[in-house]
Design an enzyme around this catalytic site. Structure first.
Site, mmCIF file in Angstrom:
data_model
loop_
_atom_site.group_PDB
_atom_site.id
_atom_site.type_symbol
_atom_site.label_atom_id
_atom_site.label_comp_id
_atom_site.label_asym_id
_atom_site.label_seq_id
_atom_site.Cartn_x
_atom_site.Cartn_y
_atom_site.Cartn_z
ATOM 1 N N ASN A 42 -6.214 -9.610 10.641
ATOM 2 C CA ASN A 42 -7.357 -8.804 11.101
ATOM 3 C C ASN A 42 -8.170 -8.622 9.809
ATOM 4 O OD1 ASN A 42 -5.768 -7.309 9.404
ATOM 5 N ND2 ASN A 42 -5.542 -5.639 10.805
ATOM 6 N N GLU A 88 -6.618 -1.537 6.218
ATOM 7 C CA GLU A 88 -6.718 -2.196 7.449
ATOM 8 C C GLU A 88 -8.369 -2.019 7.713
ATOM 9 O OE1 GLU A 88 -4.502 -3.765 8.692
ATOM 10 O OE2 GLU A 88 -2.469 -2.768 8.912
ATOM 11 N N HIS A 145 -7.055 -7.669 6.666
ATOM 12 C CA HIS A 145 -6.785 -6.787 5.630
ATOM 13 C C HIS A 145 -6.401 -7.471 4.410
ATOM 14 C CE1 HIS A 145 -2.434 -6.781 7.158
ATOM 15 N NE2 HIS A 145 -2.248 -7.717 6.319
ATOM 16 N N ASP A 155 1.838 -3.387 -2.195
ATOM 17 C CA ASP A 155 2.044 -2.481 -1.132
ATOM 18 C C ASP A 155 3.531 -2.538 -0.869
ATOM 19 O OD1 ASP A 155 2.268 -5.007 -0.162
ATOM 20 O OD2 ASP A 155 0.562 -4.676 1.250
HETATM 21 C C1 F6R Z 1 1.556 -8.041 1.549
HETATM 22 C C2 F6R Z 1 0.014 -7.951 1.757
HETATM 23 C C3 F6R Z 1 -0.466 -8.295 2.651
HETATM 24 C C4 F6R Z 1 -0.238 -9.950 3.366
HETATM 25 C C5 F6R Z 1 -0.791 -10.504 4.496
HETATM 26 C C6 F6R Z 1 -0.766 -11.829 4.750
HETATM 27 O O1 F6R Z 1 1.990 -7.522 0.373
HETATM 28 O O2 F6R Z 1 -0.566 -7.564 0.965
HETATM 29 O O3 F6R Z 1 -1.798 -8.023 2.940
HETATM 30 O O4 F6R Z 1 -0.767 -10.443 2.136
HETATM 31 O O5 F6R Z 1 -0.518 -9.388 5.501
HETATM 32 O O6 F6R Z 1 0.748 -12.012 5.038
HETATM 33 P P1 F6R Z 1 1.304 -13.296 5.381
HETATM 34 O O7 F6R Z 1 1.275 -14.035 4.022
HETATM 35 O O8 F6R Z 1 2.877 -12.967 5.712
HETATM 36 O O9 F6R Z 1 0.819 -14.001 6.329
#
Ligand code: F6R
Length: 225
Positions: free
Chosen positions: A124, A131, A126, A64
């Site tokens: 959450n 989401e 995701h 992403d």
């Molecule tokens: C980012 C991504 C997100 C993160 C998730 C956890 O490329 O795909 O799904 O993996 O938001 O983020 P952290 O590791 O910062 O807690």
């Protein structure tokens, strides 16, 4: 239900996933990886850089990007350059990010599925920026970030106002096409959602729960944070 392997430190988590990447690279120099950003994989990338592997034939696809200037210090393009790409012998043209031409990103991934997809999980539930409410067969698309995600990610931008509100993300269907998936999570604040995603019902309200239906999934967790 999917088993969660608990590791005793963030270092062990990073090393475990780095071992998997290294094995894949040694088995096939022309591997295709789907890669995450965020705080969880920072130790993994550090570990991989230290191992001085041969990335010259690797193709990477990021999960992403925020909709923002790619040269911004907090963009995911900058993150990947600083933490991995500029420190390996990977060819910049082999490092792909989703862009507004979402169809073309899908085409690049569709023909040959990724050998390995590494994921983090949001508080959450995701994965990538799918989401709660995202469809299980969703593909690469522009999305509005959840309030919770904006709140969580504001730590990188200083304030909620300055945090991007939109992103381009691979879909859940795109992720599920991968041959092998590794989900990494670090921190007590992630355990409840991780456990729910792996052991409760498969529901679009917990996007990561779809991973239970993948036939080659491994889940690694540590509670060091
Ligand atoms: C980012 C991504 C997100 C993160 C998730 C956890 O490329 O795909 O799904 O993996 O938001 O983020 P952290 O590791 O910062 O807690």
């Amino acid at each position: 239900m999917s088993a969660i392997t608990i590791l005793n430190s963030y270092n062990s988590l990073s090393k475990k996933v780095a071992d998997i990447v290294e094995e894949q690279l040694k088995e096939n120099r022309i591997s295709r990886f789907i890669l995450p950003t965020g705080s969880t994989p920072l130790g993994l990338y550090k570990e991989l850089v230290n191992r001085e592997l041969d990335w010259s034939s690797v193709m990477t696809y990021n999960l992403d990007v925020y909709i923002m200037n790619p040269s911004h210090s907090q963009s995911y393009q900058t993150y990947m350059k600083e933490n991995l790409f500029d420190k390996t012998n990977i060819y910049p043209s082999n490092c792909q990010f989703p862009d507004r031409n979402v169809q073309s990103y899908e085409v690049r991934l569709k023909g040959i599925p990724a050998d390995l997809c590494i994921l983090g999980i949001g508080t959450n539930g995701h994965i990538a920026f799918n989401e709660p409410g995202s469809l299980f067969d969703s593909r690469t698309r522009v999305v509005h970030l959840d309030e919770q995600t904006i709140q969580d990610n504001s730590r990188f931008f200083g304030s909620v106002d300055d945090t991007p509100k939109q992103a381009i993300t691979m879909g859940l269907g795109t992720i599920m096409d991968s041959k092998r998936i590794i989900l990494m999570a670090n921190g007590k604040n992630k355990f409840e959602i991780l456990n729910k995603a792996m052991n409760d019902e498969v529901t679009t309200m917990v996007p990561a729960s779809i991973l239970q239906e993948h036939n080659n999934l491994e889940v690694y967790y540590c509670d060091e944070k």
